[in-house]
Design a protein around this motif. Structure first.
Motif, mmCIF file in Angstrom:
data_model
loop_
_atom_site.group_PDB
_atom_site.id
_atom_site.type_symbol
_atom_site.label_atom_id
_atom_site.label_comp_id
_atom_site.label_asym_id
_atom_site.label_seq_id
_atom_site.Cartn_x
_atom_site.Cartn_y
_atom_site.Cartn_z
ATOM 1 N N VAL A 28 34.823 -17.286 39.652
ATOM 2 C CA VAL A 28 33.906 -16.336 39.003
ATOM 3 C C VAL A 28 34.672 -15.074 38.620
ATOM 4 O O VAL A 28 34.568 -14.557 37.505
ATOM 5 N N THR A 29 35.474 -14.572 39.548
ATOM 6 C CA THR A 29 36.191 -13.309 39.322
ATOM 7 C C THR A 29 37.181 -13.450 38.167
ATOM 8 O O THR A 29 37.316 -12.547 37.339
ATOM 9 N N ARG A 30 37.873 -14.589 38.125
ATOM 10 C CA ARG A 30 38.901 -14.743 37.082
ATOM 11 C C ARG A 30 38.349 -15.408 35.818
ATOM 12 O O ARG A 30 39.093 -15.721 34.903
ATOM 13 N N SER A 31 37.046 -15.652 35.811
ATOM 14 C CA SER A 31 36.372 -16.288 34.652
ATOM 15 C C SER A 31 37.026 -17.612 34.272
ATOM 16 O O SER A 31 37.225 -17.901 33.091
ATOM 17 N N THR A 32 37.341 -18.427 35.277
ATOM 18 C CA THR A 32 37.938 -19.732 34.970
ATOM 19 C C THR A 32 36.893 -20.851 34.948
ATOM 20 O O THR A 32 37.235 -22.005 34.731
ATOM 21 N N VAL A 33 35.618 -20.487 35.236
ATOM 22 C CA VAL A 33 34.537 -21.457 35.025
ATOM 23 C C VAL A 33 33.547 -20.828 34.048
ATOM 24 O O VAL A 33 33.369 -19.604 34.041
ATOM 25 N N PRO A 34 32.913 -21.664 33.214
ATOM 26 C CA PRO A 34 31.997 -21.090 32.209
ATOM 27 C C PRO A 34 30.705 -20.570 32.831
ATOM 28 O O PRO A 34 30.270 -21.046 33.892
ATOM 29 N N ASP A 35 30.094 -19.611 32.126
ATOM 30 C CA ASP A 35 28.861 -18.991 32.624
ATOM 31 C C ASP A 35 27.751 -20.021 32.848
ATOM 32 O O ASP A 35 26.946 -19.880 33.757
ATOM 33 N N TYR A 36 27.713 -21.094 32.006
ATOM 34 C CA TYR A 36 26.598 -22.050 32.176
ATOM 35 C C TYR A 36 26.717 -22.796 33.500
ATOM 36 O O TYR A 36 25.705 -23.123 34.111
ATOM 37 N N GLN A 37 27.927 -23.025 33.968
ATOM 38 C CA GLN A 37 28.055 -23.699 35.274
ATOM 39 C C GLN A 37 27.722 -22.739 36.423
ATOM 40 O O GLN A 37 27.070 -23.126 37.385
ATOM 41 N N ILE A 38 28.139 -21.474 36.277
ATOM 42 C CA ILE A 38 27.788 -20.489 37.321
ATOM 43 C C ILE A 38 26.259 -20.336 37.367
ATOM 44 O O ILE A 38 25.647 -20.317 38.443
ATOM 45 N N SER A 39 25.640 -20.287 36.199
ATOM 46 C CA SER A 39 24.182 -20.132 36.132
ATOM 47 C C SER A 39 23.480 -21.315 36.787
ATOM 48 O O SER A 39 22.488 -21.150 37.509
ATOM 49 N N ALA A 40 23.999 -22.515 36.540
ATOM 50 C CA ALA A 40 23.395 -23.709 37.142
ATOM 51 C C ALA A 40 23.498 -23.636 38.666
ATOM 52 O O ALA A 40 22.548 -23.961 39.395
ATOM 53 N N LEU A 41 24.638 -23.175 39.151
ATOM 54 C CA LEU A 41 24.798 -23.058 40.608
ATOM 55 C C LEU A 41 23.841 -22.008 41.167
ATOM 56 O O LEU A 41 23.221 -22.200 42.222
ATOM 57 N N LEU A 42 23.703 -20.882 40.457
ATOM 58 C CA LEU A 42 22.790 -19.828 40.935
ATOM 59 C C LEU A 42 21.375 -20.384 41.060
ATOM 60 O O LEU A 42 20.669 -20.104 42.036
ATOM 61 N N MET A 43 20.966 -21.199 40.080
ATOM 62 C CA MET A 43 19.608 -21.768 40.142
ATOM 63 C C MET A 43 19.508 -22.758 41.313
ATOM 64 O O MET A 43 18.484 -22.792 42.011
ATOM 65 N N ALA A 44 20.559 -23.518 41.551
ATOM 66 C CA ALA A 44 20.543 -24.452 42.694
ATOM 67 C C ALA A 44 20.432 -23.659 44.003
ATOM 68 O O ALA A 44 19.664 -24.022 44.902
ATOM 69 N N ILE A 45 21.157 -22.537 44.087
ATOM 70 C CA ILE A 45 21.070 -21.700 45.308
ATOM 71 C C ILE A 45 19.662 -21.111 45.421
ATOM 72 O O ILE A 45 19.076 -21.051 46.504
ATOM 73 N N PHE A 46 19.118 -20.690 44.276
ATOM 74 C CA PHE A 46 17.773 -20.114 44.287
ATOM 75 C C PHE A 46 16.785 -21.095 44.937
ATOM 76 O O PHE A 46 15.974 -20.710 45.777
ATOM 77 N N PHE A 47 16.863 -22.377 44.568
ATOM 78 C CA PHE A 47 15.897 -23.352 45.101
ATOM 79 C C PHE A 47 16.284 -23.883 46.477
ATOM 80 O O PHE A 47 15.416 -24.108 47.321
ATOM 81 N N GLN A 48 17.576 -24.091 46.717
ATOM 82 C CA GLN A 48 17.983 -24.724 47.981
ATOM 83 C C GLN A 48 18.338 -23.711 49.074
ATOM 84 O O GLN A 48 18.446 -24.081 50.230
ATOM 85 N N GLY A 49 18.579 -22.473 48.679
ATOM 86 C CA GLY A 49 18.941 -21.455 49.661
ATOM 87 C C GLY A 49 20.366 -21.624 50.149
ATOM 88 O O GLY A 49 21.135 -22.447 49.636
ATOM 89 N N MET A 50 20.716 -20.810 51.142
ATOM 90 C CA MET A 50 22.035 -20.897 51.769
ATOM 91 C C MET A 50 21.841 -20.706 53.256
ATOM 92 O O MET A 50 20.921 -19.977 53.666
ATOM 93 N N THR A 51 22.685 -21.301 54.060
ATOM 94 C CA THR A 51 22.606 -21.062 55.501
ATOM 95 C C THR A 51 23.142 -19.652 55.774
ATOM 96 O O THR A 51 23.871 -19.088 54.934
ATOM 97 N N PRO A 52 22.836 -19.093 56.966
ATOM 98 C CA PRO A 52 23.412 -17.783 57.288
ATOM 99 C C PRO A 52 24.941 -17.818 57.228
ATOM 100 O O PRO A 52 25.565 -16.862 56.775
ATOM 101 N N GLU A 53 25.558 -18.945 57.611
ATOM 102 C CA GLU A 53 27.032 -19.044 57.581
ATOM 103 C C GLU A 53 27.537 -18.989 56.138
ATOM 104 O O GLU A 53 28.520 -18.307 55.834
#
Ligand code: URA
Length: 434
Positions: A28-53
């Motif tokens: 993400v920091t070096r912009s080596t993945v496209p925004d559409y893939q980062i966006s897809a991951l953000l939506m997956a995190i939005f629905f699936q959440g993350m563990t405290p770890e």
């Protein structure tokens, strides 16, 4: 590693490893993945959440994505304070000088306001001459000399958060607790303080609308901070109605000066006292009882107000504006709003009041919008007060009558009037770790 596999794993509810999170944040920091893939991951995190770890791993990786401030040249325990944002929330201007007058060191990096919530940088910049753009050595020197300096966030702090936040903003993924926790805490970790106090706001004017949500967010952030080696605590506080009487940059500076001199809104003063006490405890300078005494003495003696004046002078401002707040910027037009009927104010929706202040020119719609430092609202009545139809309710300041008329309409729509006083709502709803 492939971004596709990371997205797929999270979409299926899997838990990302620390290697995957480190790879992701680097990409993400070096912009080596496209925004559409980062966006897809953000939506997956939005629905699936993350563990405290996972949340801690993400927080630490994001903190390390840019400069990590090293405050070791400042002797003493450095304590940072963060509010999740509210309407009329000028607590940093009050709590910082009080805690500094009691021996806490505060080297604070603050943000600007966006939307209906205000930012400390804008409030301080409403004092003529004050600069928030201070070279690092000078910043440290001011903290050593006065106990406190507040500067704008450096551009190289948490670049991963800047990218992720911008994508969350346009993909409807802002309201994810692990993403909010990682975004806030990564910036706090990178800012370098030894200890962190979080003021997690709950209510209509806040990000978190329910106490349960606020508690979950607070616990995630406290755990992330502690696991990253910083003493972290949180107070969950009410933001259903505006905090204090003033909303708007210069107006809030004036109100902060009142509180620092032992006058003004008692509810705001009590919240600031409790936050300052918590910072003193986190710094190890006293227990709750001793901290309360220290806060009272710092205000009574004038040392807390004097500390704010010294900081403003050191940052290029003229503290004469704080001694005589009538000289602070004030917009050209003033209009009074009145009680529309007899009764008690049983509700005064904070978010609508914040939006009314924006109509007046006190806030910004986008990062580029200009703000009017002298614009805003002075509430002459707040929740719990009673009045008769036609009695003054608030003073509105703006540059045009039209702005005042639109804001008045919004303000009146925020008001609920009833025949009986409302039930009192506690100010500090929960404490975590302090
Ligand atoms: N403030 C932040 O800095 N980040 C968020 O995600 C929400 C509020």
């Amino acid at each position: 590693m492939r971004m596709y596999d990371i997205i797929h794993k999270k979409r299926e509810g899997g838990c990302l490893s620390s290697q995957e999170i480190a790879w992701l944040v680097d990409a993400v920091t070096r912009s080596t993945v496209p925004d559409y893939q980062i966006s897809a991951l953000l939506m997956a995190i939005f629905f699936q959440g993350m563990t405290p770890e996972e949340t801690v791993e993400l927080t630490v990786a994001m903190a390390r994505s840019g400069d990590m401030a090293d405050l070791s040249q400042i002797p003493g325990v450095k304590v940072d304070k963060h509010s999740t944002g509210g309407v009329g929330d000028k607590t940093s201007l009050i709590v910082g000088p009080i805690a500094a007058a009691c021996g806490v060191k505060i080297a604070k990096m603050s943000g600007r306001g966006l939307g209906h919530t205000g930012g400390t940088v804008d409030k301080l910049e409403s004092i003529p001459g004050v600069t928030m753009d201070i070279p690092r050595e000078r910043f440290f020197q001011i903290v050593r000399d006065t106990g406190i300096a507040i500067v704008g966030q450096s551009g190289s702090l948490c670049p991963a958060d800047k990218k992720l936040y911008a994508l969350r903003d346009v993909t409807a993924t802002v309201e994810s607790l692990p993403l909010i926790a990682a975004s806030i805490m990564s910036k706090k970790l990178a800012s370098g303080a030894d200890a962190i106090l979080l003021d997690v706001k709950v209510g209509s004017g806040a990000f978190m609308k329910t106490q349960e949500e606020a508690q979950r967010l607070a616990q995630l952030m406290v755990d992330a901070g502690n696991q990253a080696g910083r003493r972290t605590a949180a107070l969950i506080t009410d933001m259903d109605t505006p905090l204090g009487a003033c909303i708007g940059n210069a107006l809030e500076v004036a109100e902060a000066c009142e509180i620092l001199q032992g006058r003004g809104d008692r509810r705001l003063a009590e919240l600031c006292s409790q936050l300052a006490q918590a910072m003193i405890c986190l710094a190890g300078l006293g227990d709750q009882g001793a901290a309360r005494e220290m806060v009272q003495e710092a205000i009574r003696s004038g040392r807390a107000f004097h500390t704010l004046c010294r900081m403003v002078e050191a940052q290029g401002g003229d503290s004469g504006f704080l001694q005589d707040t009538g000289r602070l910027p004030k917009s050209a037009v003033c209009r009074e709003a009145h009680m529309p009927e007899d009764g008690y104010i049983v509700g005064l929706d904070a978010e609508s009041c914040g939006l009314a202040a924006m109509e007046l020119g006190a806030g910004r719609e986008t990062k580029e919008s200009a703000i009017d430092y002298g614009a805003g609202i002075v509430l002459l009545k707040n929740k719990g007060d009673s009045g008769k139809k036609g009695e003054p309710l608030a003073r509105l300041y703006a540059n045009t009558q039209e702005q005042c008329a639109r804001a008045e309409e919004r303000l009146l729509s925020a008001l609920r009037i009833g025949p009986n006083p409302p039930a009192a709502r506690a100010l500090v709803l929960r404490r975590i770790g302090v």
